[in-house]
Design a protein around this motif. Structure first.
Motif, PDB file in Angstrom:
ATOM      1  N   MET A 268       0.810  -1.213   0.000  1.00  0.00           N
ATOM      2  CA  MET A 268       0.000   0.000   0.000  1.00  0.00           C
ATOM      3  C   MET A 268       0.851   1.274   0.000  1.00  0.00           C
ATOM      4  O   MET A 268       0.443   2.309  -0.517  1.00  0.00           O
ATOM      5  N   TYR A 269       2.043   1.193   0.594  1.00  0.00           N
ATOM      6  CA  TYR A 269       2.921   2.365   0.617  1.00  0.00           C
ATOM      7  C   TYR A 269       3.427   2.672  -0.794  1.00  0.00           C
ATOM      8  O   TYR A 269       3.405   3.824  -1.243  1.00  0.00           O
ATOM      9  N   ALA A 270       3.870   1.613  -1.515  1.00  0.00           N
ATOM     10  CA  ALA A 270       4.313   1.791  -2.901  1.00  0.00           C
ATOM     11  C   ALA A 270       3.148   2.288  -3.761  1.00  0.00           C
ATOM     12  O   ALA A 270       3.328   3.113  -4.665  1.00  0.00           O
ATOM     13  N   LEU A 271       1.934   1.787  -3.472  1.00  0.00           N
ATOM     14  CA  LEU A 271       0.729   2.206  -4.194  1.00  0.00           C
ATOM     15  C   LEU A 271       0.497   3.704  -4.007  1.00  0.00           C
ATOM     16  O   LEU A 271       0.252   4.433  -4.974  1.00  0.00           O
TER      17      LEU A 271
ATOM     18  N   ALA B 141       8.265   0.837  -7.458  1.00  0.00           N
ATOM     19  CA  ALA B 141       7.370  -0.332  -7.425  1.00  0.00           C
ATOM     20  C   ALA B 141       8.124  -1.656  -7.298  1.00  0.00           C
ATOM     21  O   ALA B 141       9.149  -1.841  -7.940  1.00  0.00           O
ATOM     22  N   PRO B 142       7.597  -2.601  -6.485  1.00  0.00           N
ATOM     23  CA  PRO B 142       8.144  -3.967  -6.480  1.00  0.00           C
ATOM     24  C   PRO B 142       7.780  -4.677  -7.783  1.00  0.00           C
ATOM     25  O   PRO B 142       6.783  -4.317  -8.428  1.00  0.00           O
ATOM     26  N   ALA B 143       8.575  -5.688  -8.181  1.00  0.00           N
ATOM     27  CA  ALA B 143       8.376  -6.358  -9.483  1.00  0.00           C
ATOM     28  C   ALA B 143       6.985  -6.958  -9.609  1.00  0.00           C
ATOM     29  O   ALA B 143       6.399  -6.976 -10.686  1.00  0.00           O
ATOM     30  N   SER B 144       6.397  -7.431  -8.477  1.00  0.00           N
ATOM     31  CA  SER B 144       5.105  -8.135  -8.532  1.00  0.00           C
ATOM     32  C   SER B 144       3.960  -7.240  -8.990  1.00  0.00           C
ATOM     33  O   SER B 144       2.969  -7.710  -9.527  1.00  0.00           O
TER      34      SER B 144
ATOM     35  N   ARG C 227       4.653  -3.971 -10.596  1.00  0.00           N
ATOM     36  CA  ARG C 227       5.206  -2.833 -11.340  1.00  0.00           C
ATOM     37  C   ARG C 227       4.316  -2.449 -12.523  1.00  0.00           C
ATOM     38  O   ARG C 227       4.134  -1.267 -12.814  1.00  0.00           O
ATOM     39  N   GLY C 228       3.745  -3.439 -13.219  1.00  0.00           N
ATOM     40  CA  GLY C 228       2.874  -3.127 -14.351  1.00  0.00           C
ATOM     41  C   GLY C 228       1.646  -2.355 -13.913  1.00  0.00           C
ATOM     42  O   GLY C 228       1.256  -1.358 -14.525  1.00  0.00           O
ATOM     43  N   PHE C 229       1.044  -2.800 -12.807  1.00  0.00           N
ATOM     44  CA  PHE C 229      -0.141  -2.139 -12.248  1.00  0.00           C
ATOM     45  C   PHE C 229       0.193  -0.695 -11.865  1.00  0.00           C
ATOM     46  O   PHE C 229      -0.501   0.242 -12.252  1.00  0.00           O
ATOM     47  N   LEU C 230       1.285  -0.517 -11.118  1.00  0.00           N
ATOM     48  CA  LEU C 230       1.631   0.812 -10.620  1.00  0.00           C
ATOM     49  C   LEU C 230       2.170   1.724 -11.726  1.00  0.00           C
ATOM     50  O   LEU C 230       1.884   2.917 -11.742  1.00  0.00           O
TER      51      LEU C 230
ATOM     52  N   ASP D 189      12.777  -1.007   2.070  1.00  0.00           N
ATOM     53  CA  ASP D 189      12.111  -1.805   3.106  1.00  0.00           C
ATOM     54  C   ASP D 189      10.609  -1.523   3.134  1.00  0.00           C
ATOM     55  O   ASP D 189       9.794  -2.409   3.400  1.00  0.00           O
ATOM     56  N   ARG D 190      10.245  -0.276   2.844  1.00  0.00           N
ATOM     57  CA  ARG D 190       8.818   0.110   2.898  1.00  0.00           C
ATOM     58  C   ARG D 190       8.082  -0.166   1.586  1.00  0.00           C
ATOM     59  O   ARG D 190       6.866  -0.335   1.587  1.00  0.00           O
ATOM     60  N   THR D 191       8.822  -0.174   0.460  1.00  0.00           N
ATOM     61  CA  THR D 191       8.143  -0.330  -0.843  1.00  0.00           C
ATOM     62  C   THR D 191       8.258  -1.738  -1.423  1.00  0.00           C
ATOM     63  O   THR D 191       7.728  -1.996  -2.497  1.00  0.00           O
ATOM     64  N   SER D 192       8.947  -2.649  -0.748  1.00  0.00           N
ATOM     65  CA  SER D 192       9.090  -4.027  -1.246  1.00  0.00           C
ATOM     66  C   SER D 192       8.043  -4.926  -0.605  1.00  0.00           C
ATOM     67  O   SER D 192       7.480  -4.601   0.452  1.00  0.00           O
TER      68      SER D 192
END
Length: 531
Positions: free
Chosen positions: A31-34, A152-155, A157-160, A233-236
């Motif tokens: 949610m933080y990366a979002l 964005a994390p790889a899982s 990344r396309g969405f974000l 650490d917060r965005t993975s």
């Protein structure tokens, strides 16, 4: 049965759970990366709003200033050419002051431009406002996809990474709604509100950016490993992924893996020196392939006519037989709603279906829709009386075209081009893609009316359909699937051009071998403990 972590006893046999064979759990959406991607991508509202609002405002501007059709084309499309200057400068600026403050700068420049356009007293004054706003749009367009891809994390990344296109569409819709809402005001005031109110999103943007962290990849390039680790650490999706991402970024930046200090000295090369040489003058085969793919997808996104449809929707609907101004604006709003709805669908499919299937099916649908629109408009132009079926075909084809565009070509252009470049070349590489995007968009939007007069409006859309057909072949032959790959793995996918399928196969085989070796080791360890 849930494993407690202790050996399970069944008679004389003792069995340990083997995590390596347990099915991997799908990570929860970070949610933080979002939130970070959401805030960064809001910059794209600026371009979308301007595209949408100009389609209606120009009707009233043309009446007040008495401009010619050529001046109309120029004022509609010139922002794209001006934004070229912004996107060209944004790569170096973002490497210098950071991705976050580049977003603030984009918002501030657009704010000034929107106010200048709203207060314009003549055509020349309006063009000055377009120039300033264009610089801001160029900055915003380049930085949002880069920042999002790096956070964005790889899982997901396309969405974000598809968020910038979502917000472009949302901005277009807001522009269309603004046109309809302010069309009730006196004509000499309404268009000023339409353009001037675009300053409001840029204020929220500058405030929102204060809550965002800096890009971890930019922090590593500055030698700020401690700050980068905290952001990762917060965005993975997990601490393990965070460590892996940090190790890969350090490797890409030329920092030794064992280096764990909070702040380290980084060579000038890692900070951006020699980038243009490696990108243009002496590129490796992989970088050359990446550059062709990045600039190619940006070129075809615009050359297939999307800005002609979005900017000139009222003209298209007028040619199709809808003559009342408010009816044209309502029909244009329907285009905006359709475009926004389908881009939202696309964001959830990018990481499930992959980039290639969505891109290819999107372009195929665009070709069919453009042919339908071209046929409908050609029939109407040569008909002696009103043909309801041809009008319906034109409206249906327009809605179908923007739907297919939004489900693939629209978002994937930004996702794909921002994720394939190596870390050191990413900012400038993406800036080149955006620059070509804006030049092509400017050429398309500033020649549409002239093209209509030269080869008819139906002929113009037959031409766009032909360009889209070339794009389909180009994408099918040259573009590898990037779904699920980390940003640092990308470079190994490229470099073999038309033979990328065999490269992908080899990479997957190596990955499977590593996985089976790891599982074998876990199995041996489990058996050893059991004995």
């Amino acid at each position: 049965m849930a494993h407690s972590g202790k050996p399970e006893t069944n008679g004389a046999q003792t069995r340990l759970p083997i995590p390596g064979f347990d099915p991997p759990k799908k990570p929860k959406r970070n949610m933080y990366a979002l939130a970070c991607s959401f805030l960064a991508s809001m910059t794209s509202i600026l371009l979308g709003y301007d595209i949408g609002v100009m389609s209606g405002a120009i009707i009233y501007i043309q009446k007040e200033f008495g401009i010619t059709s050529v001046q109309k084309e120029v004022v509609m499309g010139i922002l794209n050419v001006y934004s070229l200057l912004g996107s060209a400068a944004a790569g170096r600026t973002s490497d210098w002051i950071g991705r976050r403050y580049t977003i603030v700068l984009a918002g501030a420049i657009f704010f000034v431009g929107a106010l200048l356009m709203g207060f314009a007293t003549n055509y020349a004054f309006l063009m000055v406002g377009r120039f300033v706003a264009g610089i801001g749009v160029g900055y915003a367009l380049m930085i949002a996809p880069v920042y999002t891809a790096e956070v964005a994390p790889a899982s997901s990344r396309g969405f974000l990474s598809s968020f910038p296109e979502v917000f472009i569409n949302f901005g277009i819709l807001l522009g269309y709604v603004s046109n309809f809402a302010f069309s009730k005001l006196p004509e000499n005031i309404g268009w000023r509100f339409m353009l001037g109110i675009g300053a409001i999103p840029s204020i929220f943007l500058a405030l929102g950016v204060l809550a965002m962290p800096e890009s971890p990849r930019w922090l590593v390039m500055q030698g700020r490993l401690g700050d980068a680790k905290r952001v990762l650490d917060r965005t993975s999706d997990s601490l393990e992924e965070s460590k892996l991402r940090l190790a890969e970024i350090k490797e890409a930046a030329g920092i030794p893996e064992h280096c764990d200090e909070d702040v380290v000295a980084v060579s000038k090369k890692s900070q951006g020196g020699g980038v243009w040489r490696d990108l243009l003058l002496h590129p490796t085969p992989a970088v050359r392939h990446i550059l062709i793919c990045a600039v190619g997808i940006h070129f075809f996104q615009q050359a297939s006519g999307i800005d002609s449809v979005v900017l000139y929707s009222p003209e298209i609907f007028e040619k199709a037989g809808i003559t009342k101004t408010t009816d044209k604006l309502l029909a244009t709003m329907a285009v905006g709603f359709t475009k926004t709805l389908f881009i939202l669908v696309a964001t959830f499919l990018l990481d499930k279906i992959g980039r290639r299937p969505l891109l290819l099916s999107s372009v195929a649908g665009m070709i069919v829709s453009l042919l339908g629109l071209a046929i409908g408009l050609t029939v109407i132009e040569h008909a002696e009386h009103k043909l309801i079926w041809a009008i319906a075909l034109c409206i249906g084809s327009t809605l179908s075209y923007v739907s297919f565009f939004s489900i693939g070509m629209g978002p994937i252009t930004w996702v794909y081009s921002s994720e394939i470049f190596p870390l050191r070349l990413r900012a400038q590489g993406c800036a080149m893609g955006v620059a070509l995007n804006r030049v092509t968009s400017g050429v398309i939007s500033m020649t549409f009316l002239s093209l209509n007069r030269a080869i008819t409006i139906g002929g113009a859309f037959f031409l766009y359909a032909g360009v889209a057909a070339i794009a389909l072949v180009f994408f099918y032959t040259l573009y590898p699937e990037t779904q699920g790959k980390t940003l640092e793995e990308m470079e190994s996918l490229f470099g073999t051009f038309f033979k990328w399928r065999s490269t992908l196969r080899t990479l997957n085989e190596k990955k499977n071998e590593k996985k089976s070796d790891k599982n074998g080791q876990i199995q041996l360890e489990g058996a050893r403990v059991a004995n």
